[in-house]
Each structure stands twice: as structure tokens, then as C-alpha cells.
Motif scaffolding. Sequence first.
Motif, mmCIF file in Angstrom:
data_model
loop_
_atom_site.group_PDB
_atom_site.id
_atom_site.type_symbol
_atom_site.label_atom_id
_atom_site.label_comp_id
_atom_site.label_asym_id
_atom_site.label_seq_id
_atom_site.Cartn_x
_atom_site.Cartn_y
_atom_site.Cartn_z
ATOM 1 N N LEU A 62 -17.205 -10.297 7.181
ATOM 2 C CA LEU A 62 -18.504 -10.031 7.856
ATOM 3 C C LEU A 62 -19.149 -8.685 7.695
ATOM 4 C CD1 LEU A 62 -17.897 -12.490 11.163
ATOM 5 C CD2 LEU A 62 -19.520 -12.728 9.075
ATOM 6 N N ARG A 95 -18.409 -18.042 14.792
ATOM 7 C CA ARG A 95 -18.183 -18.397 13.607
ATOM 8 C C ARG A 95 -16.817 -19.488 13.373
ATOM 9 N NH1 ARG A 95 -21.488 -14.490 13.243
ATOM 10 N NH2 ARG A 95 -23.091 -14.566 11.515
ATOM 11 N N TRP A 97 -13.597 -18.889 14.510
ATOM 12 C CA TRP A 97 -12.342 -17.950 14.083
ATOM 13 C C TRP A 97 -11.844 -17.781 15.726
ATOM 14 C CZ3 TRP A 97 -10.349 -18.442 9.498
ATOM 15 C CH2 TRP A 97 -11.339 -18.663 8.372
#
Length: 174
Positions: A62, A95, A97
Motif C-alpha cells: 500500500l 483490506r 489483513w
Amino acid sequence: MADTPFRIGTGYDVHAFAPPGAARPLVLGGVAIPHDRGLAGHSDADVLIHALVDALLGAAALGDIGAHFPSSDDRWRDAPSAAFLTYTVDLLRARGWRIANVDTTLVAEQPRLSPHVPAMRAWLADLLGLPVEYISVKSKTTDGLGFTGRGEGIACHAVALIARADDGAAAGEE
């Protein structure tokens, strides 16, 4: 291609000490450390958190801390780095995680950091929502070599392991 259930990211940050008399506190791993000089930077210059944010963002592919918190953005001037870490944790969760564990190494000749390691680990564990056993903070010197050895600043290396949140094992479960 199926996404991997685990990813590893690394991070690195360095800040010079602020000029004498700058009245900046030294904050490392979210903990105020007694010292005559703080670190210079746009935010509170917490090198440990900055390196950790980069490791977490890198693990999830990211970008880096500069992409999310640019020094050109006045919203982040003198901001506590905890805000960067909270934002990053929320971004990872959104996302899919979760953080499995983190390992950090502070590099500084002065001040002596080992007495503050338990407080840094506890603070980070609380902020990340992990057992303290999943948080590693180490401190090293360079035996007088390089910019850290000359007492010009502090550096930090970080490694983070993230895992898919839906892998059936919540952080802390055996």
C-alpha cells in the motif's frame, strides 16, 4: 492466482536530533523518553512508529508513509505518530489483513533506551490490539560509528508480518 495468507514488510526511518533548545520531546514507540533533545521532523518524529508504519504498508503493498502522510500536508505538522499507526491498522483491516507480529530495532548511541523497551512494547501492543508477546522492540548502539554513533540522530528498522483476517486464527490464539 490466489492471494497468499501471509505477507512480510520491512521499514526504515531516521531522524536527526532537533537543535538544542528546540523544546521538542523525544518520543519513541509512543513513549516520552527523558532526554535533552527530541527528534526533528514534520510530525512528532517517532522513528519507531514511522518505520513500523512503512513495514505494515509495505507488507500490504500500500505504498509508504510519505504517500499517506506527506510532509507537505500541514494536517500532519507536529501530529502524534500514533495517528499514523492507527490509520494504517484501520487501512489494513479494511483490506482484510490483521497484524500477526512486529519486530523493531532502534539504533541510537544516546539516550540509553533499554529501560524504556517494556513501556514501548506495552504501548504498541495496546494500540495494535495484540498481546505484548507479539511485539518486539530492541535497542542497539553502533559503538560510536556513523551518524547515530556521533549522536546526530536515531534510526529504526522494522519488520511486520500480516495475515489474512479470515484465515480462522485471531491474533493471540494458539
